[in-house]
Design a protein around this motif. Structure first.
Motif, PDB file in Angstrom:
ATOM      1  N   LYS A  19       0.902  -1.094   0.106  1.00 31.98           N
ATOM      2  CA  LYS A  19       0.019  -0.023   0.120  1.00 31.98           C
ATOM      3  C   LYS A  19       0.806   1.124  -0.014  1.00 31.98           C
ATOM      4  O   LYS A  19       1.761   1.366   0.848  1.00 31.98           O
ATOM      5  CB  LYS A  19      -0.821  -0.009   1.113  1.00 31.98           C
ATOM      6  CG  LYS A  19      -1.980   0.996   1.121  1.00 31.98           C
ATOM      7  CD  LYS A  19      -2.981   1.023   2.465  1.00 31.98           C
ATOM      8  CE  LYS A  19      -3.922   1.981   2.206  1.00 31.98           C
ATOM      9  NZ  LYS A  19      -4.877   1.917   3.402  1.00 31.98           N
TER      10      LYS A  19
ATOM     11  N   ASN B 250      -0.340   4.962  -0.850  1.00 29.61           N
ATOM     12  CA  ASN B 250      -1.090   5.982  -0.903  1.00 29.61           C
ATOM     13  C   ASN B 250      -1.389   6.908   0.154  1.00 29.61           C
ATOM     14  O   ASN B 250      -0.633   6.786   1.080  1.00 29.61           O
ATOM     15  CB  ASN B 250      -2.679   5.432  -1.579  1.00 29.61           C
ATOM     16  CG  ASN B 250      -3.364   4.829  -0.590  1.00 29.61           C
ATOM     17  OD1 ASN B 250      -2.934   4.548   0.745  1.00 29.61           O
ATOM     18  ND2 ASN B 250      -4.451   4.111  -0.829  1.00 29.61           N
TER      19      ASN B 250
ATOM     20  N   ASN C 195      -9.341   8.423   0.177  1.00 26.83           N
ATOM     21  CA  ASN C 195      -7.975   8.259  -0.120  1.00 26.83           C
ATOM     22  C   ASN C 195      -7.431   8.912  -1.533  1.00 26.83           C
ATOM     23  O   ASN C 195      -8.346   9.280  -2.185  1.00 26.83           O
ATOM     24  CB  ASN C 195      -7.480   6.584  -0.530  1.00 26.83           C
ATOM     25  CG  ASN C 195      -8.160   5.881  -1.194  1.00 26.83           C
ATOM     26  OD1 ASN C 195      -8.951   6.607  -2.129  1.00 26.83           O
ATOM     27  ND2 ASN C 195      -8.459   4.611  -1.197  1.00 26.83           N
TER      28      ASN C 195
ATOM     29  N   TYR D  18      -4.489   9.241  -4.701  1.00 29.65           N
ATOM     30  CA  TYR D  18      -3.094   8.326  -5.340  1.00 29.65           C
ATOM     31  C   TYR D  18      -2.629   9.682  -6.164  1.00 29.65           C
ATOM     32  O   TYR D  18      -3.439  10.074  -7.055  1.00 29.65           O
ATOM     33  CB  TYR D  18      -3.603   7.341  -6.241  1.00 29.65           C
ATOM     34  CG  TYR D  18      -3.855   6.066  -5.324  1.00 29.65           C
ATOM     35  CD1 TYR D  18      -3.317   5.138  -4.824  1.00 29.65           C
ATOM     36  CD2 TYR D  18      -5.498   6.250  -4.834  1.00 29.65           C
ATOM     37  CE1 TYR D  18      -3.735   3.793  -4.529  1.00 29.65           C
ATOM     38  CE2 TYR D  18      -6.197   5.047  -4.084  1.00 29.65           C
ATOM     39  CZ  TYR D  18      -5.219   3.929  -4.099  1.00 29.65           C
ATOM     40  OH  TYR D  18      -5.539   2.987  -3.325  1.00 29.65           O
TER      41      TYR D  18
ATOM     42  N   THR E  61       2.944   8.775  -3.942  1.00 30.29           N
ATOM     43  CA  THR E  61       2.246   7.668  -3.288  1.00 30.29           C
ATOM     44  C   THR E  61       1.117   7.385  -4.220  1.00 30.29           C
ATOM     45  O   THR E  61      -0.047   8.084  -4.150  1.00 30.29           O
ATOM     46  CB  THR E  61       1.525   8.466  -2.042  1.00 30.29           C
ATOM     47  OG1 THR E  61       1.090   9.804  -2.289  1.00 30.29           O
ATOM     48  CG2 THR E  61       2.819   8.723  -1.114  1.00 30.29           C
ATOM     49  N   ASN E  62       1.141   6.455  -5.089  1.00 34.89           N
ATOM     50  CA  ASN E  62       0.336   6.550  -6.347  1.00 34.89           C
ATOM     51  C   ASN E  62      -0.407   5.151  -6.672  1.00 34.89           C
ATOM     52  O   ASN E  62      -0.764   4.954  -7.597  1.00 34.89           O
ATOM     53  CB  ASN E  62       1.010   6.982  -7.660  1.00 34.89           C
ATOM     54  CG  ASN E  62       2.356   6.024  -8.027  1.00 34.89           C
ATOM     55  OD1 ASN E  62       2.569   5.237  -7.122  1.00 34.89           O
ATOM     56  ND2 ASN E  62       2.892   6.505  -8.828  1.00 34.89           N
ATOM     57  N   HIS E  63      -0.031   3.975  -5.668  1.00 37.14           N
ATOM     58  CA  HIS E  63      -0.755   2.627  -6.033  1.00 37.14           C
ATOM     59  C   HIS E  63      -0.630   1.976  -4.802  1.00 37.14           C
ATOM     60  O   HIS E  63      -0.387   2.235  -3.586  1.00 37.14           O
ATOM     61  CB  HIS E  63       0.384   2.060  -6.939  1.00 37.14           C
ATOM     62  CG  HIS E  63       1.735   1.722  -6.180  1.00 37.14           C
ATOM     63  ND1 HIS E  63       2.676   2.538  -6.026  1.00 37.14           N
ATOM     64  CD2 HIS E  63       2.096   0.213  -5.471  1.00 37.14           C
ATOM     65  CE1 HIS E  63       3.667   1.901  -5.413  1.00 37.14           C
ATOM     66  NE2 HIS E  63       3.358   0.571  -5.196  1.00 37.14           N
ATOM     67  N   TYR E  64      -1.415   0.749  -4.964  1.00 33.86           N
ATOM     68  CA  TYR E  64      -1.688  -0.192  -3.901  1.00 33.86           C
ATOM     69  C   TYR E  64      -1.856  -1.401  -4.513  1.00 33.86           C
ATOM     70  O   TYR E  64      -2.849  -1.882  -5.420  1.00 33.86           O
ATOM     71  CB  TYR E  64      -3.193   0.252  -3.340  1.00 33.86           C
ATOM     72  CG  TYR E  64      -3.583  -0.497  -1.921  1.00 33.86           C
ATOM     73  CD1 TYR E  64      -2.801  -1.615  -1.542  1.00 33.86           C
ATOM     74  CD2 TYR E  64      -4.602  -0.085  -1.284  1.00 33.86           C
ATOM     75  CE1 TYR E  64      -3.134  -2.248  -0.400  1.00 33.86           C
ATOM     76  CE2 TYR E  64      -5.261  -0.619  -0.248  1.00 33.86           C
ATOM     77  CZ  TYR E  64      -4.410  -1.537   0.209  1.00 33.86           C
ATOM     78  OH  TYR E  64      -4.618  -2.234   1.555  1.00 33.86           O
TER      79      TYR E  64
ATOM     80  N   GLY F 221      -4.616   4.310 -12.458  1.00 34.28           N
ATOM     81  CA  GLY F 221      -5.401   4.364 -10.969  1.00 34.28           C
ATOM     82  C   GLY F 221      -6.752   3.369 -11.530  1.00 34.28           C
ATOM     83  O   GLY F 221      -7.688   3.642 -10.860  1.00 34.28           O
TER      84      GLY F 221
END
Length: 227
Positions: A41, A43, A85, A87, A91-94, A131
């Motif tokens: 994680k 984000n 949340n 993105y 801090t751009n992905h999960y 996203g």
């Protein structure tokens, strides 16, 4: 069952949410991540003590309360207070993960069993690249990227991810629902039956057979639902 619900929020509600979020400060999304999820994680999230949180949650829950399709698809017993949340940037992905089965309420008093997960998109897809919410379900891998104000619901048991946002900003609301009907197959059957009954009423009216089938739907719900 994976289902999209369009226009959960009105244009006025979207504008109000955008204004509140623009005033908000963000923290690391790790604040709500379990041990497995924390490894993938990356984000940001609105913190519990955010001054905007109560208004944002009230706005979303109010919209869900009037949405008949959300009710018939999830048959909610409890809804975890929604989270928000973001993105963007670094801090751009999960990565791929599964949502925890039991979610502690934000006040620390009690739990919600996560039967159904939901993402309510708050950014228009034209404003960011990447996203996509990618969900592995019984029909294969599904990629979801909806208009702002629209929602996707899916089983919390599904493995899923949010792909990297490479340009722009993706803001969304996510939540977990404990259904009155725990079994996803039973929940799907009830949803399909309710939708068929709705179409029958529109096509032929409240005939004796339609009334009888409606009774069957409610009797099944009585048998399967947890009060």
């Amino acid at each position: 069952m994976l289902l999209t619900i369009d226009n959960v929020l009105t244009e006025e509600e979207l504008a109000a949410a955008s204004s509140l979020l623009a005033e908000s400060a963000w923290v690391s999304g790790l604040v709500t991540a379990g041990a497995q999820a924390a490894k993938v994680k990356n984000n940001q999230q609105l913190p519990e003590d955010s001054p905007q949180m109560a208004a944002l949650r009230g706005l979303v829950l109010g919209a869900l309360n009037r949405n008949a399709l959300f009710f018939t698809a999830t048959l909610p017993k409890k809804i975890m207070p929604p989270f928000f949340n973001r993105y963007s940037g670094k801090t751009n992905h999960y990565g791929f993960h599964v949502d925890n089965a039991m979610r502690m309420l934000p006040d620390g008093v009690g739990y919600v069993r996560a039967d159904v997960s939901a993402t309510l998109f708050l950014s228009n897809p034209q404003t960011y690249d990447g996203g996509e919410l990618v969900i592995n379900d019984t029909f294969g891998q599904q990629s979801v990227k909806l208009q702002a104000g629209s929602m996707v619901i899916y089983p919390s048991s599904s493995v899923h991810q949010v792909t990297p946002v490479t340009h722009g900003e993706r803001i969304a609301c996510f939540m977990f629902i404990q259904s009155m009907v725990r079994d996803p197959n039973q929940r799907r059957l009830l949803y399909e039956m309710d939708m068929a009954l709705l179409q029958l009423r529109q096509n032929i009216g409240e005939t004796e057979a339609v009334v009888s089938l409606t009774g069957t739907y409610h009797n099944l719900l009585r048998q399967w639902a947890e009060s």
